[in-house]
Design a protein around this motif. Structure first.
Motif, PDB file in Angstrom:
ATOM      1  N   LYS A  61       0.883  -1.202   0.039  1.00 53.17           N
ATOM      2  CA  LYS A  61      -0.077  -0.379   0.238  1.00 53.17           C
ATOM      3  C   LYS A  61       1.237   1.016   0.379  1.00 53.17           C
ATOM      4  N   PRO A  62       1.276   2.068  -1.247  1.00 54.27           N
ATOM      5  CA  PRO A  62       2.101   3.105  -1.306  1.00 54.27           C
ATOM      6  C   PRO A  62       1.181   4.108  -0.472  1.00 54.27           C
ATOM      7  N   ILE A  63       2.904   4.505   0.482  1.00 52.26           N
ATOM      8  CA  ILE A  63       2.591   6.437   1.621  1.00 52.26           C
ATOM      9  C   ILE A  63       2.870   6.881   0.608  1.00 52.26           C
ATOM     10  N   SER A  64       3.764   7.272   0.180  1.00 56.33           N
ATOM     11  CA  SER A  64       5.048   8.204  -0.394  1.00 56.33           C
ATOM     12  C   SER A  64       5.837   7.656  -1.627  1.00 56.33           C
ATOM     13  N   VAL A  73      12.252   6.908  -4.779  1.00 55.30           N
ATOM     14  CA  VAL A  73      11.930   6.252  -3.388  1.00 55.30           C
ATOM     15  C   VAL A  73      10.701   5.817  -3.128  1.00 55.30           C
ATOM     16  N   LEU A  74       9.826   4.570  -3.909  1.00 59.25           N
ATOM     17  CA  LEU A  74       8.836   3.960  -2.943  1.00 59.25           C
ATOM     18  C   LEU A  74       8.481   3.693  -1.131  1.00 59.25           C
ATOM     19  N   GLU A  75       7.733   4.338  -0.489  1.00 61.44           N
ATOM     20  CA  GLU A  75       7.468   4.319   1.160  1.00 61.44           C
ATOM     21  C   GLU A  75       6.261   3.069   0.908  1.00 61.44           C
ATOM     22  N   ALA A  76       6.039   1.734   1.339  1.00 61.86           N
ATOM     23  CA  ALA A  76       5.434   1.024   1.195  1.00 61.86           C
ATOM     24  C   ALA A  76       4.741   0.917   2.525  1.00 61.86           C
ATOM     25  N   GLU A  77       3.530   0.663   2.700  1.00 63.38           N
ATOM     26  CA  GLU A  77       3.678  -0.364   3.971  1.00 63.38           C
ATOM     27  C   GLU A  77       3.111  -1.738   2.978  1.00 63.38           C
ATOM     28  N   VAL A  78       3.584  -3.137   3.868  1.00 68.03           N
ATOM     29  CA  VAL A  78       3.336  -4.361   3.483  1.00 68.03           C
ATOM     30  C   VAL A  78       3.239  -5.208   4.612  1.00 68.03           C
ATOM     31  N   ILE A  87       4.269  -3.301   8.058  1.00 72.15           N
ATOM     32  CA  ILE A  87       5.649  -2.777   8.343  1.00 72.15           C
ATOM     33  C   ILE A  87       5.286  -2.110   7.374  1.00 72.15           C
ATOM     34  N   VAL A  88       6.692  -1.025   7.335  1.00 75.66           N
ATOM     35  CA  VAL A  88       6.778   0.011   6.250  1.00 75.66           C
ATOM     36  C   VAL A  88       7.658  -0.068   5.857  1.00 75.66           C
ATOM     37  N   LEU A  89       7.908  -0.480   4.336  1.00 78.17           N
ATOM     38  CA  LEU A  89       9.587  -0.481   3.788  1.00 78.17           C
ATOM     39  C   LEU A  89       9.981   0.603   2.704  1.00 78.17           C
ATOM     40  N   THR A 106      14.420  -2.121   1.634  1.00 79.16           N
ATOM     41  CA  THR A 106      14.610  -1.376   3.518  1.00 79.16           C
ATOM     42  C   THR A 106      13.947  -1.041   4.297  1.00 79.16           C
ATOM     43  N   GLY A 107      14.025  -0.974   5.808  1.00 80.05           N
ATOM     44  CA  GLY A 107      12.981  -1.433   6.482  1.00 80.05           C
ATOM     45  C   GLY A 107      13.396   0.106   6.775  1.00 80.05           C
TER      46      GLY A 107
END
Length: 107
Positions: A61-64, A73-78, A87-89, A106-107
């Motif tokens: 679930k993309p966050i930013s 860099v894609l930050e996503a809730e996995v 978790i957010v990766l 990466t975490g």
């Protein structure tokens, strides 16, 4: 959030657990680094994502999303069937000729 088509396609392939579609978004000699292991080439990437999908049933679930020149860099809730879910990766990409050239998770 407005994601590039390549990233949207990657998220869709992951969430539908389509390993072939996921691997098709990478260049021939692409490299993925995840959980301390390196996977090089489309075949290795497809094997990795299919094994990961079978084991963890991950959904993104993309966050930013941040883009700069030839990387992003894609930050996503996995979420999935792994301890600590969700978790957010961070998915750190470089690109080659319109495809993913490298991905470091990466975490």
């Amino acid at each position: 959030m407005n994601l590039p088509k390549l990233i949207t396609d990657l998220v869709e392939a992951q969430n539908s657990r389509d390993g072939a579609a996921y691997a098709s978004l990478f260049s021939e000699n692409a490299v993925v680094f995840d959980e301390g292991k390196t996977h090089t080439g489309k075949e290795a990437i497809q094997n990795w994502i299919e094994k990961s999908n079978e084991e963890y049933q991950s959904v993104l679930k993309p966050i930013s999303y941040k883009n700069s020149d030839n990387s992003s860099v894609l930050e996503a809730e996995v979420s999935g069937t792994f301890p600590g879910s969700p978790i957010v990766l961070r998915f750190n990409f470089t690109f080659q000729h319109g495809l993913v050239g490298s991905l470091k998770i990466t975490g």
